[in-house]
Scaffold this active site. Structure first.
Site, PDB file in Angstrom:
ATOM      1  N   GLU A 183      44.372  40.961  36.107  1.00  0.00           N
ATOM      2  CA  GLU A 183      43.350  40.888  36.633  1.00  0.00           C
ATOM      3  C   GLU A 183      43.156  41.782  37.942  1.00  0.00           C
ATOM      4  O   GLU A 183      43.533  41.494  38.760  1.00  0.00           O
ATOM      5  CB  GLU A 183      42.655  39.669  36.193  1.00  0.00           C
ATOM      6  CG  GLU A 183      41.350  40.915  35.830  1.00  0.00           C
ATOM      7  CD  GLU A 183      39.718  38.828  35.871  1.00  0.00           C
ATOM      8  OE1 GLU A 183      40.389  37.909  36.151  1.00  0.00           O
ATOM      9  OE2 GLU A 183      38.786  39.140  36.568  1.00  0.00           O
ATOM     10  N   ALA A 242      42.243  31.707  41.008  1.00  0.00           N
ATOM     11  CA  ALA A 242      43.236  31.154  40.157  1.00  0.00           C
ATOM     12  C   ALA A 242      42.880  32.379  39.415  1.00  0.00           C
ATOM     13  O   ALA A 242      41.865  33.209  39.409  1.00  0.00           O
ATOM     14  CB  ALA A 242      42.791  29.655  39.802  1.00  0.00           C
ATOM     15  N   GLU A 246      38.639  28.261  35.886  1.00  0.00           N
ATOM     16  CA  GLU A 246      39.081  28.678  34.755  1.00  0.00           C
ATOM     17  C   GLU A 246      40.047  28.766  33.257  1.00  0.00           C
ATOM     18  O   GLU A 246      39.663  28.943  32.218  1.00  0.00           O
ATOM     19  CB  GLU A 246      40.872  28.912  35.118  1.00  0.00           C
ATOM     20  CG  GLU A 246      40.594  28.953  36.528  1.00  0.00           C
ATOM     21  CD  GLU A 246      39.970  30.604  37.325  1.00  0.00           C
ATOM     22  OE1 GLU A 246      40.082  31.453  36.246  1.00  0.00           O
ATOM     23  OE2 GLU A 246      39.719  30.262  37.927  1.00  0.00           O
ATOM     24  N   GLU A 275      32.186  35.289  34.013  1.00  0.00           N
ATOM     25  CA  GLU A 275      31.820  35.355  35.589  1.00  0.00           C
ATOM     26  C   GLU A 275      30.875  34.742  35.813  1.00  0.00           C
ATOM     27  O   GLU A 275      31.231  33.325  35.957  1.00  0.00           O
ATOM     28  CB  GLU A 275      32.431  36.169  36.819  1.00  0.00           C
ATOM     29  CG  GLU A 275      33.631  36.395  36.347  1.00  0.00           C
ATOM     30  CD  GLU A 275      34.913  35.503  36.750  1.00  0.00           C
ATOM     31  OE1 GLU A 275      35.036  34.559  37.203  1.00  0.00           O
ATOM     32  OE2 GLU A 275      36.490  36.240  36.755  1.00  0.00           O
TER      33      GLU A 275
HETATM   34  N1  BES Z   1      39.085  36.011  36.639  1.00  0.00           N
HETATM   35  C1  BES Z   1      38.500  35.272  37.860  1.00  0.00           C
HETATM   36  C2  BES Z   1      40.294  35.438  39.005  1.00  0.00           C
HETATM   37  C3  BES Z   1      40.117  37.218  39.494  1.00  0.00           C
HETATM   38  C4  BES Z   1      39.461  37.944  40.998  1.00  0.00           C
HETATM   39  C5  BES Z   1      40.864  37.875  39.100  1.00  0.00           C
HETATM   40  C6  BES Z   1      38.883  38.088  40.634  1.00  0.00           C
HETATM   41  C7  BES Z   1      41.105  38.765  39.887  1.00  0.00           C
HETATM   42  C8  BES Z   1      40.478  39.659  40.477  1.00  0.00           C
HETATM   43  C9  BES Z   1      38.627  33.683  37.979  1.00  0.00           C
HETATM   44  O1  BES Z   1      38.229  32.887  37.015  1.00  0.00           O
HETATM   45  C10 BES Z   1      38.302  32.969  39.446  1.00  0.00           C
HETATM   46  O2  BES Z   1      36.854  34.011  38.788  1.00  0.00           O
HETATM   47  N2  BES Z   1      38.679  32.317  39.774  1.00  0.00           N
HETATM   48  C11 BES Z   1      37.724  32.529  41.116  1.00  0.00           C
HETATM   49  C12 BES Z   1      37.577  30.477  40.995  1.00  0.00           C
HETATM   50  C13 BES Z   1      36.514  30.043  40.131  1.00  0.00           C
HETATM   51  C14 BES Z   1      35.994  28.661  40.470  1.00  0.00           C
HETATM   52  C15 BES Z   1      34.686  30.987  41.404  1.00  0.00           C
HETATM   53  C16 BES Z   1      38.814  32.594  42.497  1.00  0.00           C
HETATM   54  O3  BES Z   1      39.632  33.034  42.164  1.00  0.00           O
HETATM   55  O4  BES Z   1      37.650  32.827  42.854  1.00  0.00           O
HETATM   56 ZN    ZN Z   2      36.407  33.904  36.682  1.00  0.00          ZN
END
Ligand code: BES
Ligand code: ZN
Length: 883
Positions: A127, A268, A304, A326
């Site tokens: 992603e 993550a 996640e 998100e």
């Molecule tokens: N899908 C995202 C990870 C992601 C973020 C992939 C940006 C590519 C680019 C994941 O679900 C996510 O939102 N992760 C957050 C943590 C969450 C608890 C808000 C992160 O990685 O900060």
């Molecule tokens: Zn997310």
């Protein structure tokens, strides 16, 4: 500007893909520098696309080895190929297959997008647009396919081979190699693809779903760290149970794997059946993780996992819809944490984050709508606005519709759009259909950037026993959006009597549960049968992401501190008084304002601190400097803010000292250690009490007493929260001498020399000291053997903490802080543009600074902008920041 202007992607130009991919069969031969990828794609023209259009597959730094259509090698003239694009001018108009072989170098992949190696472990991050760094593909989320993945590797190097979906085969191969085959029956977009290969240890658990299916859960970590994965595994099990109970969502594969890696750009990633985590959000032990680390791990594991339904089963049509997954998933993880811990405390923490990150973003040059209308680099739109404000929109929807209609809307969304790539319109239509409410105006929350302001005034008519609240809303202009419409603002409210008693009052137009929906630019609300002049308690639970101004005097606010039935507003009232004292300080020699706040807090502590220590700790924490800067809004001098805040802190500390000393003794750390919210709350209060006690003037409390307390807490600590709390005090508090500070810093460095994640705390603490020597110290720490510019966690801990968490030193009047961070951004940009671009967002407040600093910040930004060959990530941020 020498950077070529990158292409702008617009929501209004969305078109369905001309081709669809139904199946993907991957065969991947892992090798440190020459990994071979064979992708067999089952393609067909999209009935919704342009007939006869060329097939244009995305790539990024790819090297093509071979290409065949329906099994026959393609001739030179039949296609064109570049590292970023593979085009077939005249593909068949019936279903056909493409077999693409590419060769990639995971070791050379320093961007940490696509397939790379972290500490010898092969892993992926796709992603948003990383799959195109593995093979040529229609790398867009509305192209959903069923995948099988065969992974082959050297057994010694990678005994564990993981993919999406369920394991279906594995075996030995000649030459010390082996393979595993994974089959994912659920159609998914390419950004959810993942694989892992490495020598990992694991903890496992069996889970039985609500319908009785057995799922094997596993968390894979660096060998030897298995015991630190127990908490994550436990959080996973609780998340799965919670989603069944609260949202009726069941897991849909036979296995669920989580892998922790040490080099990761984000927190993550929710890859189908194979979540990949930054190890910082998996590994935890009493000795190495603080209570807030435990809380973050729980929240991110949940986040996640929850994506499995909100993101994976139902995904986004395009990246403009990012908040669809998100924002909704942040809302879900916040609700989970509220149910697992304390709702009031969780809400206050969420609002603190929202204000620190999203409100700041929304008031600066990078402000954008929750659903942006255009972007140049999608990585730069994983923002606090999309996430945090996106979650607030879902929360408001629930507040406006009520629990039952909200649930009906969610259920409809899950059934109507399962296996689809959906839009915000699709989502809102489900809630309209389930509730019968028109959500046209509500949808503006997705379209308009900027934080709405709500001004309220109250008027009491004693003769008529009537109380009227007048409301006015407005949203300030933001880049590209000069004029704003009124939005629907749910305002949860109540009236409190002068001594906290109920003063009655019924109002027309108030929804049953005490929520007023302000939808016009101005409106009023009248309460009848009000027996005495009330104190309005507005925006209870922070029911909308707005800035509220209400001219309550300090006395009224302090009444709310003691008597409001809403925990959030009690906290907010104390914050409001403190903010006022810091932006409009008492005149020298007159400390009546600060005395009144101290007295209210003292009374509060006396009656309630022991009953709810976590809440008491929040009540004692002053608003952060960034929030005061926002309140001031223009010509900001970070040194003056720091001085005002320190002065108020010392004043409160000196008044509260006797009470705090008693409390600290009563709260003595309970053993054995447990990371649960109740125990964490006690430690939090104990730590803030220590911090305040060590801030007192030695005339009030002898400095050696504060030092003794700090040293004892550090030396006797059996957990990281206590130890780091003491170190934090030693390093920041004015009452602590250099000798103790140096001893504890040195002890910490030696004690945790083998623990990179713990040393990150050590880096971050030192980078956030509000003293002129800090910049030089940060530069010196960059030469520490534990530091590396290649590891995102190290960079964020040291350079990120300096840029984002040290307002006086980043904003040094001589501009040296800006210059330093700008140089680091430029250096990082050549290796890891995503990381560089994130660091660069530290400049987002530059326009509100006083003129001297503003000019220096601008010069640093222009220095970056003038560099040749900037990445798209950094070019986009620097150009928007300067615009
Ligand atoms: N899908 C995202 C990870 C992601 C973020 C992939 C940006 C590519 C680019 C994941 O679900 C996510 O939102 N992760 C957050 C943590 C969450 C608890 C808000 C992160 O990685 O900060
Ligand atoms: Zn997310």
């Amino acid at each position: 500007m020498r950077t070529e202007t990158p292409q702008t992607i617009r929501l209004s130009e969305y078109r369905p893909s001309d081709y669809l991919i139904d199946r993907v069969d991957l065969d991947i031969h892992l090798d440190p520098t020459a990994t071979r990828v064979r992708a067999m794609l089952a393609l067909r023209p999209n009935p919704a696309g342009t007939p006869g259009a060329p097939l244009v597959l995305d790539g990024d730094e790819l090297q093509l080895e071979s290409l065949a259509l329906d099994g026959k090698p393609l001739m030179q003239g039949d296609y064109t190929c570049a590292p970023d694009k593979l085009t077939i001018a005249q593909p068949p108009q019936d279903p056909f297959s493409l077999t693409i072989e590419t060769r990639i170098d995971p070791t050379a992949n320093t961007k940490l997008m696509g397939l790379y190696r972290s500490n010898g472990v092969y892993c992926t991050q796709c992603e948003a647009e990383g799959f195109r760094r593995i093979t040529y593909f229609l790398d867009r989320p509305d192209v959903m396919a069923v995948y099988t993945t065969r992974i082959e590797a050297n057994r010694a190097e990678a005994p564990v081979l993981l993919g999406n979906g369920n394991p279906v085969a594995s075996g030995e191969l000649p030459g010390g190699r082996h393979f595993a085959v994974w089959d994912d029956p659920h159609p998914k977009p390419s950004y959810l693809f993942a694989l892992v290969g490495g020598d990992l240890g694991s903890v496992t658990r069996a889970f039985v779903t609500m319908s009785g299916r057995k799922v094997d859960l596993a968390v894979h970590v660096e060998r030897g760290k298995e015991s630190r994965a127990d908490y994550a595994l436990d959080a996973l099990e609780r998340s799965m149970r919670w989603d069944e109970k609260v949202f009726g969502r069941e897991y849909d594969l036979d296995v669920f794997n989580i892998v922790a890696v040490s080099d990761f750009n984000m927190g993550a990633m929710e890859n189908k059946g194979l979540n990949i985590f930054n190890d910082k959000y998996v590994l935890a032990s009493q000795e190495t993780a603080t209570d807030s680390d435990f809380a973050h791990i729980e929240a991110i594991i949940a986040h996640e996992y929850f994506h499995n339904w909100t993101g994976n089963r139902i995904t986004c049509r395009d990246w403009f819809q990012l908040c669809l997954k998100e924002g909704l998933t942040v809302f879900r993880d916040q609700e989970f944490s509220s149910d697992e811990r304390s709702r009031g405390v969780e809400r206050i923490n969420a609002v603190r984050t929202l204000r620190a990150r999203q409100f700041t973003e929304d008031s600066g040059p990078l402000a954008h709508p929750v659903r942006p209308r255009e972007y140049r680099e999608i990585n730069n739109f994983y923002t606090a606005t999309v996430y945090e404000k996106g979650a607030e929109i879902i929360r408001m929807l629930k507040t406006l519709l009520g629990e039952a209609a909200f649930k009906a809307g969610m259920d409809l969304y899950f059934s109507r759009h399962d296996n689809q790539a959906a839009t915000i319109e699709d989502f809102l239509t489900c809630f309209r259909d389930a509730s019968g409410r028109d959500l046209t105006q509500f949808a503006l929350w997705y379209e308009q950037a900027g934080t709405p302001r709500v001004a309220v005034s109250g008027h009491y008519d004693a003769d008529a026993r009537r109380y009227r609240l007048d409301f006015a809303q407005s949203t300030p202009p933001t880049p590209g959006q000069a004029v704003k419409q009124p939005v629907v603002i749910p305002i949860a409210l109540g009236l409190v009597g002068p001594n906290g008693e109920d003063v009655g009052g019924e109002a027309q137009g108030l929804e049953t549960d005490g929520v007023f929906a302000l939808s016009r630019a101005s409106d009023s609300l009248t309460f009848e049968n009000v027996s005495a002049p009330p104190i309005p308690s507005l925006l209870r639970g922070f029911s909308a992401p707005v800035r509220l101004s209400l001219d309550l005097d300090d006395a009224a606010l302090l009444t709310l501190v003691r008597h409001d039935s809403d925990a959030f507003n009690r906290w907010q009232a104390a914050q409001s008084v403190a903010t006022r004292l810091m932006t409009r300080p008492d005149r020298p020699g007159d400390s009546r304002g600060a005395d009144a706040l101290a007295k209210a807090l003292d009374g509060f502590l006396a009656e309630e601190a022991e009953g709810d220590p976590a809440f008491a700790a929040l009540m004692l924490a002053l608003p952060p400097e960034t929030e005061i800067a926002q309140e001031i809004g223009a010509d900001v001098d970070p040194d003056a803010i720091h001085a005002a805040r320190t002065a108020l802190k010392i004043h409160l500390a000196e008044t509260l000292a006797p009470r705090l000393a008693t409390l600290r003794a009563q709260l003595a750390s309970s053993r054995p250690y447990s990371p649960d919210a109740g125990s964490a709350g006690r430690r939090a209060l104990r730590n803030i009490a220590l911090d305040l006690l060590a801030s007192c003037d030695p005339a009030i409390r002898p400095a050696d007493e504060a030092e003794a307390m700090t040293a004892a807490q550090y030396d006797e600590a059996d957990n990281m929260t206590d130890r780091l709390g003491a170190l934090n005090v030693a390093i920041h508090a004015p009452g602590i001498g250099e000798a103790l500070r140096d001893r504890l810093l040195a002890d910490f460095r030696t004690r945790f020399t083998e623990e990179p994640l713990v040393l990150d705390k050590w880096f971050a603490l030192q980078a956030s000291v509000a003293e002129p020597g800090t910049l030089a110290r940060v530069q010196e720490l960059m030469r520490d053997t534990a530091f590396s510019l290649n590891n995102p966690n190290r960079v964020r801990a040291l350079i990120g903490a300096f840029a984002m968490n040290n307002p006086t030193q980043f904003n040094r009047a001589d501009g040296a802080g800006y210059h330093f961070v700008a140089e680091q951004v430029l250096t990082l940009d050549t290796r890891n543009p995503q990381l560089a671009a994130r660091l660069l967002t530290a400049f987002n407040t530059w326009r509100v600074l006083e003129p001297g600093r503003r000019a220096k910040a601008r010069a640093a930004l222009e220095h970056i902008a003038a560099r040749d060959g900037l990445s798209r990530d950094v070019a986009d941020i620097v150009q928007r920041t300067l615009a």
